[in-house]
Design an enzyme around this catalytic site. Structure first.
Site, short mmCIF file in Angstrom:
data_model
loop_
_atom_site.label_atom_id
_atom_site.label_comp_id
_atom_site.label_asym_id
_atom_site.label_seq_id
_atom_site.Cartn_x
_atom_site.Cartn_y
_atom_site.Cartn_z
N ARG A 171 20.82 -134.02 -10.59
CA ARG A 171 22.13 -133.73 -11.17
C ARG A 171 22.95 -132.88 -10.22
NH1 ARG A 171 23.27 -131.14 -17.13
NH2 ARG A 171 21.99 -129.41 -16.33
N ASP A 451 21.06 -121.77 -20.87
CA ASP A 451 21.63 -122.11 -19.57
C ASP A 451 23.13 -121.92 -19.65
OD1 ASP A 451 22.61 -124.32 -20.92
OD2 ASP A 451 21.52 -125.80 -19.74
#
Length: 542
Positions: A171, A451
């Site tokens: 990613r 996160d």
């Protein structure tokens, strides 16, 4: 300090600024890699800038009351009978996917060895983008693909790869982010193109020899035009590097509110390179708040009450599965924030039951796979999917009778706003930014894996509640004064626990974000400047 990487960097117009060191990058940022990066940045930067400008214009429309809807001009895409190109064999079964930051070698080894079908190596929400970690992530990926990655703990324990490992997916960072250590003609380059170019150029030959290919997760897109840009990047890359057309594959995270209204169109633009869509649930909740932030009718309750089986989230999930399966694409579920809890058997059992229930919901709805954040959850997720999904996927399961309207995608769940919810958002937000500035992007807090996306929910909710004077369950209104008072109390609690070096800076940044007059688009935009400053100070000290 400003450095150039040999004649290649100079000829390509690339310079490197404010770097702690170029040592670790000497065989990653070669002349040929730099020239390829410069090619992509020159070819696509203007379009990227134009698309980001379109985002801003669209936000103004939403602020004025023109809410997201399905695009009339692309109805032919939604109504057509097209399908994506075939999915490669090593992406057919994705029932368990594990994620983690690319810059942590130990975490990468454990994830690849975890028994998951795929591993998403992350340069985005679970990684702090300091230079050392960004380059270390590229080094780790190269070494992992070669089978040579190794980590030795301070206690002397050696970690290395098993013979069988998960299929690798990478990613890169989103279109909105810049890599300010790398300049082209004096201007910072797109972080997305930097991450993509360095990985592909260094590893495509090794991957193809191993019978796989460069696979990607694409984050934070807001329109099919942004997907078209990625598709053009892929196509040019295949042409320049001599890779067969359609080899590169991408799974798109549907994690912004506008993108939910363009799922068909996003798949269509990437149809040669698509391998599915993913329910990026935490960013999606954040985007829902952000995009509708000026309208009090869209105030959300405490984060714990915003669950995947209710209101706008349930509609979004059902639409994603239906859309993917109509097009022959995988529909991947999201990630429960629960993680294994050591030294508390009762709490650990409760966490595992919550994860089990989440994965059962996903597989019964028709998802073809799911995410976990910890190797200890791989087996649980696999058992759930094995029990209900006998083949490699459920792409053939199409709910053709399902109708999802724009109103469904904008429906707010019922629930209360509580003092506990405010305190939790403050504590988690400050602790996360503190950790992020210290180089950690995935942080266990209060037995949940946090996160950037979950931290964004914390600050977005506080901004929304304060901006509109939301009424709490006890009848009080959320005000700036109340938030400041509760923040002061929570900071005292955190200070008593010790163990933080940048908490004062994190608290200042967090308070500025939640009490600002205008909603800052991404907290990482503000925090990145502080990260660069701290990085520069670190270089001065050494």
């Amino acid at each position: 300090m400003e450095l150039q990487v040999g004649a290649g960097g100079e000829a390509a117009g690339i310079t490197f600024s404010n770097l702690p060191s170029l040592e670790q990058s000497s065989d990653i940022l070669t002349r040929d890699v730099i020239e390829f990066l410069a090619l992509l940045v020159r070819r696509f930067s203007r379009r990227r800038d134009e698309l980001l400008h379109r985002r801003a214009l669209r936000q103004r429309e939403i602020d004025s009351g023109v809410f997201p809807n399905f695009l009339p001009e692309t109805s032919w895409v939604r109504e057509g009978g097209w399908r994506i190109w075939p999915t490669p064999s090593d992406l057919q079964d994705r029932r368990v996917e594990i994620t983690g930051p690319s810059g942590d070698a130990k975490m990468m080894i454990n994830a690849l060895n975890s028994g998951a079908n795929t591993y998403m190596a992350d340069f985005e929400d679970s990684q702090s983008p300091n230079w050392r970690q960004t380059i270390q992530g590229q080094v780790n990926l190269r070494d992992a693909i070669e089978g040579a990655i190794e980590y030795v703990s301070p206690e002397g324990k050696t970690y290395s790869l098993n013979e069988k490992v998960a299929t690798l997916i990478v990613r890169p960072r989103g279109w909105h982010l810049l890599e300010k250590h790398v300049l082209l003609d004096g201007e910072p380059v797109s972080a997305a193109l930097f991450d993509f170019a360095i990985f592909v150029f260094n590893n495509f030959e090794r991957l193809l020899r191993k019978g796989t290919a460069p696979y990607f997760y694409l984050p934070k897109m807001e329109s099919h035009l942004e997907a078209r840009l990625w598709n053009d990047v892929f196509s040019l890359t295949e042409e320049e590097l001599g890779i067969p057309r359609g080899t590169l594959k991408a799974t798109v995270l549907i994690e912004t509110l506008p993108a939910a209204f363009e799922m068909d169109e996003i798949l269509y633009e990437l149809r040669e390179h698509s391998s599915g869509l993913n329910c990026g649930r935490w960013d999606y909740i954040f985007s829902f708040i952000k995009k509708l932030s000026h309208h009090p009718r869209f105030i959300l309750p405490d984060r714990g009450a915003v669950t995947m089986d209710r209101a706008f989230l349930a509609a979004y999930v059902n639409l994603l599965i239906r859309t993917c399966h109509r097009r022959g694409a995988h529909a991947i579920g999201g990630m429960s924030a629960y993680i294994p809890i050591k030294n508390d058997e009762e709490a650990n059992s409760l966490a595992f039951e919550k994860v089990r229930a989440d994965k059962e919901r996903e597989v019964l709805l028709g998802h073809d796979g799911t995410w976990v954040a910890h190797p200890g959850l791989v087996q649980l997720a696999r058992e759930v999917f094995d029990g209900h999904m006998k083949g490699p996927n459920q792409v053939g399961k199409v709910n053709g009778d399902l109708e999802i309207t724009s109103s469904d995608l904008l429906r707010v769940p019922e629930g209360a706003i509580t003092e506990t919810g405010i305190r939790t958002n403050i504590s988690v937000g400050v602790q996360y930014i503190d950790a992020w500035l210290g180089g950690k992007g995935a942080v266990p807090i209060r037995n949940l894996m946090e996160d950037t996306a979950t931290a964004e929910i914390c600050r977005a909710q506080l901004w929304q509640w304060t901006r509109h004077g939301a009424v709490m369950s006890d009848g009080r209104r959320v005000t700036a004064e109340l938030v400041r008072s509760l923040m002061s109390q929570e900071l005292h609690v955190l200070a008593a626990g010790g163990g933080a070096s940048k908490r004062d800076v994190a608290a200042r940044l967090f308070e500025g974000l939640i009490l600002s007059d205008e909603f800052e688009e991404f907290l990482t935009g503000v925090a990145y400047e502080e990260l660069l400053r701290l990085e520069k100070l670190g270089e001065a000290r050494t």
